[in-house]
Design a protein around this motif. Structure first.
Motif, PDB file in Angstrom:
ATOM      1  N   LEU A  41      27.498  48.054  27.198  1.00 52.84           N
ATOM      2  CA  LEU A  41      27.367  48.972  28.117  1.00 52.84           C
ATOM      3  C   LEU A  41      26.181  47.765  29.825  1.00 52.84           C
ATOM      4  O   LEU A  41      24.933  47.729  29.035  1.00 52.84           O
ATOM      5  N   HIS A  42      26.655  47.831  30.850  1.00 52.76           N
ATOM      6  CA  HIS A  42      25.823  47.277  31.460  1.00 52.76           C
ATOM      7  C   HIS A  42      24.045  48.263  32.647  1.00 52.76           C
ATOM      8  O   HIS A  42      24.828  49.546  31.894  1.00 52.76           O
ATOM      9  N   GLU A  49      25.180  51.863  34.320  1.00 54.12           N
ATOM     10  CA  GLU A  49      26.583  52.317  34.364  1.00 54.12           C
ATOM     11  C   GLU A  49      27.220  53.403  33.439  1.00 54.12           C
ATOM     12  O   GLU A  49      27.703  54.245  33.730  1.00 54.12           O
ATOM     13  N   ILE A  60      33.278  56.607  33.585  1.00 56.03           N
ATOM     14  CA  ILE A  60      33.623  54.958  34.271  1.00 56.03           C
ATOM     15  C   ILE A  60      34.958  54.744  34.679  1.00 56.03           C
ATOM     16  O   ILE A  60      36.141  55.338  34.762  1.00 56.03           O
ATOM     17  N   ARG A  96      37.802  48.488  32.445  1.00 57.41           N
ATOM     18  CA  ARG A  96      36.115  48.763  31.374  1.00 57.41           C
ATOM     19  C   ARG A  96      36.251  49.192  31.419  1.00 57.41           C
ATOM     20  O   ARG A  96      35.929  49.979  30.115  1.00 57.41           O
TER      21      ARG A  96
END
Length: 653
Positions: A2-3, A6, A70, A75
């Motif tokens: 995960l960023h 996010e 998301i 993604r």
């Protein structure tokens, strides 16, 4: 993977490879802080299961957010693949993510297969690529992955692994999923999704374009009626599941089903326009659903209540010297009739009986039915002599049932028992005698009870508290004593404590009904107490309580509380399987007295009572909670003394 930032729910997550304790703490936090329109862990479930439910929920919540939170489809699919790989690592014994570290323990403890977890991911992936469903079968096929695995996971957590329960669970979960779809048509349109099968819509003359444009019509009403009908059928298919699982899980399952049906009802009530409006089930309706689920669980037909098919057993002696022989009811049928009488009385006691095992429940009901019929004698006629003769007949009938001697004392001499039957005599006495014998119960308690009823016919006032105590023993202490024999005890102190609780119950009734009793020509408050507080009997007939009356009732309440506090020790002295019933009775009566106190003894107007939600909560606590003398009594505000208040104008709220 995960960023940073996010995924909202990832902010409080511990690092990968954290300790099991930190992982478990996170799943609990996630389950108890993330918004849901249901409780992740029901307070009805055993505490041992809580952490396991937290862990499974955390997995599902995280996966769902990866799919729904998301915005970029590519993604989202990438992250769902990553979550799938974390699931693989978990089943390989190498969990890394904190949720899987916690979940791995649940998987091991409950021996849960991987398939339901993987199926959920398949549904979340499908949501990224499939925005329309053409047929009903396609829609059901989606539910196989989106809803049914959740029900199966719950069954695994509760150690149910058989195919029968899984199939029933599938029907319920599919129905719940569909009910949510029909409820959320407008919300799903905002996400570009339509879960209504388009072929089925076309059969009702509704096109995809009309749905997207939110064009409500009579054709859409017809479509929604069809969808709701099919969904109700699925709920009906799954209903039997609640009857073949543990009682605590049973109520949860029934609540889910009733909640889903309530959604369908709400759609119908709003006119079916889910294109433009989202129906909801309010908190009041949810409380009603819980009440119905509890009532269904407690009062559903079981062997205890259904009419037994046992062979007839004559409990009356065969050598009676009656000239007109009676047609005697067998014991099994007699217990059935006792249940019928108890149910018909609509007593607040009745729910408490269902917390007992079958034999004890039958015994309590037999006692209650007998006591109910004794109490009804006072309503048979306006003539005192008829009431007195009715009670004398019951006393004689009881003796005859127990000893075989057939005679009645009419006030001057013993005479043969009349041929005519008392109402309820043949129906109730066989079960009562069976209960007396089975629980070694002294019959003098029941004779004393009848004596209490006789006192009510001729005594309107009581000069001293000792005299009132005698009355309370007869009409209430005897109830405590007989019930305690059924509850089961070994320590002889139990009987003394049972009398104290009976006295506390009766004093609570006397305080609550002091105004009503005066209108019937009775004053139970002792004359010596009236004098102490300078209160006259006529003060009980006023529209509001005077200061003196409130202080007098507060004095009597303190007497009741002393007996509650001493009598609460009975919980520790009776059989464990009877404590839920006693707890409920004591808690309910003490809560009533606490309510009266909180209203500053405003008992001259609307009758003070507990609300239905309060009663439901007490039943649930009695059924699923701990039963101790520390938590049985309702908490009081001992410093609350509102002398000079508005008295009778206050109402129970």
């Amino acid at each position: 993977m995960l960023h940073p930032g996010e995924l909202e729910i990832a902010k409080n997550a511990p690092p990968a490879g954290c300790s099991p304790e930190a992982a478990q703490q996170f799943t609990k936090w996630l389950a108890t802080h993330h918004y849901e329109n249901f409780n992740v862990v029901s307070w009805m479930l055993p505490k041992e299961l809580h952490r396991h439910f937290y862990n499974v929920y955390a997995y599902c919540r995280w996966a769902d957010d990866l799919g729904d939170e998301i915005p970029d489809t590519a993604r989202a699919l990438e992250l769902l693949d990553w979550w799938d790989s974390e699931l693989d690592l978990c089943y390989e014994g190498k969990p890394s993510h904190p949720i899987f570290i916690a979940l791995s323990q649940t998987i091991r403890d409950k021996n849960i297969p991987k398939q339901p977890f993987a199926d959920l991911l398949k549904a979340f992936r499908q949501d990224q690529t499939t925005k329309r469903y053409q047929t009903w079968d396609e829609m059901i096929g989606y539910c196989v992955y989106s809803a049914n695995p959740v029900g199966r996971l719950v069954l695994y957590l509760c150690r149910y692994r058989d195919e029968q329960r899984q199939e029933l669970s599938d029907a319920t979960c599919t129905a719940l999923q569909l009910a949510n779809f029909w409820q959320d048509v407008s919300r799903d349109l905002e996400k570009g999704r339509i879960y209504i099968p388009l072929e089925l819509a076309a059969q009702h003359g509704v096109s995809e374009n009309e749905i997207v444009a939110r064009q409500f019509s009579i054709r859409y009403v017809s479509l929604m009626k069809d969808l709701i009908f099919r969904t109700r059928q699925l709920f009906a298919e799954g209903y039997p599941l609640a009857k073949i699982v543990d009682g605590r899980l049973s109520i949860d399952l029934e609540m889910f089903s009733r909640g889903g049906v309530a959604v369908l009802d709400a759609i119908e009530a709003m006119g079916y326009d889910t294109l433009n409006h989202r129906p909801s089930v309010g908190k009041g309706k949810q409380a009603s659903l819980l009440a119905r689920a509890l009532a269904s669980h407690l009062f559903s037909p079981r062997k205890t209540e259904s009419k037994p098919s046992a062979a007839p057993e004559q409990v009356f002696p065969e050598n009676l010297n009656n000239s007109a022989p009676q047609t005697l009811m067998n014991v099994s049928d007699s217990y059935y009739e006792c249940h019928r009488i108890a149910r018909g009385s609509k007593s607040s006691f009745y729910p408490a009986f269902f917390l007992l095992p079958k034999p004890k429940r039958d015994g309590i009901v037999a006692l209650y039915a007998f006591m109910r019929l004794i109490d009804d004698v006072s309503d048979e006629s306006d003539q005192l002599i008829i009431k007195q003769r009715g009670l004398a007949r019951w006393r004689a009938a009881l003796d005859e049932a127990v000893t075989g001697e057939s005679q009645v004392f009419d006030g001057t001499a013993a005479r043969p028992l009349p041929d005519s039957d008392l109402y309820g005599e043949r129906e109730v006495l066989p079960a009562l005698v069976d209960t007396i014998e089975r629980y070694n119960m002294p019959t003098r308690y029941l004779h004393d009870l009848i004596s209490g009823a006789e006192m009510d016919l001729t005594i309107q006032t009581y000069p001293t508290f000792d005299r009132l105590r005698e009355y309370c023993y007869r009409v209430a202490g005897t109830v405590g004593l007989t019930c305690t024999h059924i509850f089961g005890f070994k320590d002889p102190r139990a009987l003394d404590l049972a009398e104290k609780l009976g006295l506390a119950f009766q004093l609570t009734n006397i305080i609550r009904d002091v105004h009503e009793d005066y209108s019937l020509g009775r004053v139970y408050i002792p004359d010596e107490d009236l004098s102490r507080y300078n209160v006259s009997p006529e003060d009980f007939g006023r529209s509001e309580a005077t200061l003196g009356v409130r202080e007098l009732l507060r004095f009597e309440a303190e007497r009741a509380w002393q007996n509650y506090e001493e009598g609460a020790g009975l919980l520790d002295l009776i059989d464990a399987d009877s404590r839920g019933t006693l707890w409920l009775l004591v808690h309910t009566y003490s809560a009533l007295l606490a309510r009266i106190e909180s209203l500053d003894f405003a008992v001259f107007g609307e009758r003070v009572r507990l609300s239905k939600p309060e009663k439901i909560l007490s039943i649930a606590r009695a059924r699923f909670g701990r039963h101790t003398r520390e938590n049985v009594l309702e908490k009081r505000d001992r410093d609350r003394r509102r002398a000079g208040g508005s008295g009778g104008r206050r109402r129970a709220g």
